[in-house]
Write a protein that holds these residues in place. Structure first.
Motif, mmCIF file in Angstrom:
data_model
loop_
_atom_site.group_PDB
_atom_site.id
_atom_site.type_symbol
_atom_site.label_atom_id
_atom_site.label_comp_id
_atom_site.label_asym_id
_atom_site.label_seq_id
_atom_site.Cartn_x
_atom_site.Cartn_y
_atom_site.Cartn_z
ATOM 1 N N GLY A 1 0.781 -1.441 0.131
ATOM 2 C CA GLY A 1 0.011 0.005 -0.060
ATOM 3 C C GLY A 1 1.207 1.001 -0.046
ATOM 4 O O GLY A 1 0.390 2.466 0.320
ATOM 5 N N ASP B 1 -8.677 0.300 9.949
ATOM 6 C CA ASP B 1 -7.355 0.783 9.948
ATOM 7 C C ASP B 1 -6.621 -0.737 9.775
ATOM 8 O O ASP B 1 -5.015 -0.006 9.882
ATOM 9 C CB ASP B 1 -7.216 1.306 10.080
ATOM 10 C CG ASP B 1 -8.240 3.040 9.824
ATOM 11 O OD1 ASP B 1 -8.349 3.242 8.916
ATOM 12 O OD2 ASP B 1 -8.372 4.216 10.541
ATOM 13 N N ARG C 1 -4.122 -2.009 6.850
ATOM 14 C CA ARG C 1 -3.154 -0.691 5.919
ATOM 15 C C ARG C 1 -2.379 -0.960 6.888
ATOM 16 O O ARG C 1 -1.046 -0.615 6.635
ATOM 17 C CB ARG C 1 -4.643 -0.026 5.778
ATOM 18 C CG ARG C 1 -4.201 0.916 4.659
ATOM 19 C CD ARG C 1 -5.507 1.654 3.899
ATOM 20 N NE ARG C 1 -6.171 2.861 5.105
ATOM 21 C CZ ARG C 1 -5.587 3.922 5.261
ATOM 22 N NH1 ARG C 1 -4.884 4.827 5.213
ATOM 23 N NH2 ARG C 1 -6.700 4.300 6.607
#
Length: 410
Positions: A12, A260, A263
Motif C-alpha cells: 500500500g 485501518d 492497512r
RNA sequence: GGGGAGAUUCCCGAGUGGUCAAAGGGGGCAGACUGUAAAUCUGUUGGCUUUCGCCUUCGAAGGUUCAAAUCCUUCUCUCCCCA
C-alpha cells in the motif's frame, strides 16, 4: 514488475510514479540510489514522517541504497506544499538542533551504515548559494506559468503565498540535482504532497544533465474517518518518548479503527504481507488481537522491544487487569500531602488527567471519574494515603485515560 | 505608492454600545450502546469559586463612555483591485 516495487505496491505504499515501467527496469538492472527528504522544522519526527522510511527499509532490503536528506537548508525557507498557511520561520540554531535530533531518531530506525543507507544535509549546498548564479543556472529552467499550475500552489492562491515559499520548489529540485551529481541518485520518494516538487526536480535534471530520474509518492496516510493519521488531541504522535510516551504511542495503534488495522499493519510493520492480511481479516472482538499485535510491533520498531513489552503490560493492566500496573503512567505525590488528604479535583489535575479543576469537576459530574475502580460521586471527596492499595491509587478519567498515583517521601 | 476588505473563544463562522464568556457548525471530552472499534443518541466544551460572584478573552496599544468584541486614534499582519 521489479520485486522491490511489487512489495511496496502490495503493502500500500504506492500512490503515484512518474514512470513505473522505466523505474522497474532500472531497479532490475541493479542497485538504485534513492532519497527521501525531511525538513527539520520541529523538535521531533512524528509517525507521519515515517512512511517513506518504512519504504526505505523495504527498498534497502532489496539491495538499493537510501539517502535520508535532512533539509537543514530548506527548513530555512518552509515548504508551502500541503499547507494552507505560511509557515513561521525558524531560527538557524533551532534547525541545527532539530537536525541533530532527527538524525538520531532516524539512525535508530534505519541504521545508517554509510553504504546501504546514509544521511546528507542540503545545508551543505544551499546555505552559501550565490543568488545571481543560482538564478542563472537553475532559475532559468523554471517556468512560473507551469509552477502556478501545480496543485500545491493553487491551494495557496487564495490564502496567499510569499516569494520565499514559492522558491521552495527550486531548492528541492536543486537538491535532487545535487544528489544525482554526488551520488548518482536516480529516485526520489516521498509523501504525495511532494509530487510537484519531485516532478520539478526530475525535469531539472533532464534539462541540465540530460538524465532520466524517477519519482514515487506514497499516499497521505489518513485514518478511515478521514483524519490525518497520527494526530491526537495532544498533537502529533511523536517519536520522542518525552513528547509522546511509549504507552500513548502504543495506545494510539491499539485503538485504531477496525478498518485501518490491515492497512497499518502493512505499512507500519515488517510482518509478512500474508500475516498482515490474516490478522486484518479477523472478525469482531478477535480483531483486538490484531490491534494489539500492531501496537506492539510498531512500538517495538520505534522504541524497542523492551518499551513495547512495558506498554503492552500497562495496557493489559488498565483494560484487562492482568498486566503490570507498575508500567502505567505514574505520578508521585508527597507523602505529607497524601496524609493531609487531597480533593478529587486537585488529584485529577495533578495526575495530569485533566488540564483544569473545572474540567475535573465536569468529569466527576458526568460520571467519568473513578478511583480504584470506584466511581467518584462527589466532587468534594477527599482522598488520603489510606486510599493507596498496594502502594498505589488507580485513577481513571473516562474509559481510556488512566493514571497511577504513588506516594513519595518529601 | 493609491483604493477596498478583513483579523472573534481549538478550527470555521455569527455578533456591530449594555440582555456577550460571546449564536451555529466542526472538533474535543463525558455518558449510553460496545470489542480499549465504527455508527448512533444524550450531555458538555475559558479560568477560579460553586452560593452569590470574581478574573481573563474577541490582532496590538491607547482613547471616548456609567458601560465596548462592538465607537475613535495609531500600529501590526493578511487578502483583493489599481500602479
Amino acid at each position: 514488475m521489479n520485486r522491490a516495487l511489487e512489495v511496496l505496491q502490495e503493502r500500500g505504499f504506492v500512490q503515484q510514479c512518474t514512470d513505473f515501467e522505466g523505474l522497474s527496469r532500472l531497479m532490475d538492472e541493479g542497485p538504485v540510489t534513492f532519497y527521501i527528504g525531511v525538513d527539520p522544522t520541529g523538535p521531533s519526527l512524528h509517525i507521519g514522517h515515517m512512511v517513506p522510511f518504512f519504504a526505505l527499509r523495504h527498498l534497502r532490503d532489496a539491495g538499493h541504497v537510501g539517502i535520508a536528506l535532512l533539509g537543514g537548508g530548506t527548513a530555512r525557507i518552509g515548504d508551502p506544499s500541503g499547507k494552507t498557511e505560511m509557515r513561521k520561520l525558524i531560527s538557524y540554531e533551532e534547525i541545527d538542533e532539530n537536525t541533530r535530533r532527527f538524525i538520531k531518531q532516524l539512525d535508530r530506525f534505519v541504521g545508517f551504515d554509510g553504504v546501504h543507507a546514509f544521511t546528507a544535509n542540503n545545508k551543505d549546498w544551499l546555505a552559501d548559494l550565490n543568488y545571481i548564479e543560482f538564478l542563472r543556472e537553475i532559475g532559468r529552467h523554471f517556468s512560473v506559468n507551469r509552477m502556478l499550475s501545480f496543485e500545491a500552489y493553487k491551494q495557496r492562491m487564495e490564502a496567499g503565498l510569499s516569494f520565499i515559499e514559492f522558491n521552495y520548489q527550486l531548492l528541492q529540485s536543486y537538491d535532487f540535482l545535487q544528489l544525482y551529481r554526488r551520488h548518482n541518485c536516480r529516485l526520489q520518494i516521498g509523501g504525495d504532497d511532494q509530487w510537484g516538487n519531485i516532478v520539478a526536480g526530475i525535469e531539472l535534471i533532464r534539462r541540465v544533465e540530460g538524465a532520466e530520474c524517477y519519482g514515487l509518492t506514497f499516499p497521505l496516510v489518513t485514518t478511515s474517518d478521514g483524519k490525518k493519521m497520527g494526530k491526537t488531541e495532544k498533537g502529533a504522535l511523536f517519536l520522542d518518548p518525552n513528547m509522546t510516551s511509549p504507552y500513548d504511542f502504543f495506545q494510539y495503534f491499539r485503538d485504531v479503527s477496525d478498518s485501518d488495522v490491515e492497512r497499518f499493519l502493512l505499512m507500519f510493520t515488517f510482518l509478512p504481507s500474508e500475516e498482515c492480511r490474516r490478522l486484518g481479516s479477523l472478525k469482531d472482538a478477535e480483531l483486538n488481537q490484531a490491534k494489539e499485535r500492531l501496537a506492539w510491533e510498531v512500538t517495538a520498531l520505534i522504541h524497542g522491544k523492551e518499551e513495547a513489552d512495558k506498554a503492552l503490560a500497562a495496557a493489559r493492566a488498565a483494560f484487562r487487569g492482568d498486566g503490570d500496573a507498575a508500567q502505567l503512567p505514574t505520578i508521585a505525590i508527597k507523602r505529607a500531602r497524601l496524609e493531609a488528604g487531597i480533593g478529587v479535583l486537585d488529584l485529577f489535575v495533578e495526575a495530569g488527567l485533566v488540564p483544569s479543576k473545572n474540567e475535573a469537576r465536569r468529569l466527576v459530574q458526568q460520571g467519568g471519574a473513578s478511583v480504584n475502580g470506584q466511581k467518584v460521586e462527589n466532587e468534594k471527596q477527599v482522598f488520603t494515603i489510606a486510599a493507596l492499595q498496594d502502594g498505589a491509587m488507580m485513577l481513571r478519567a473516562g474509559k481510556k485515560r488512566v493514571a497511577r498515583v504513588i506516594s513519595k517521601d518529601n
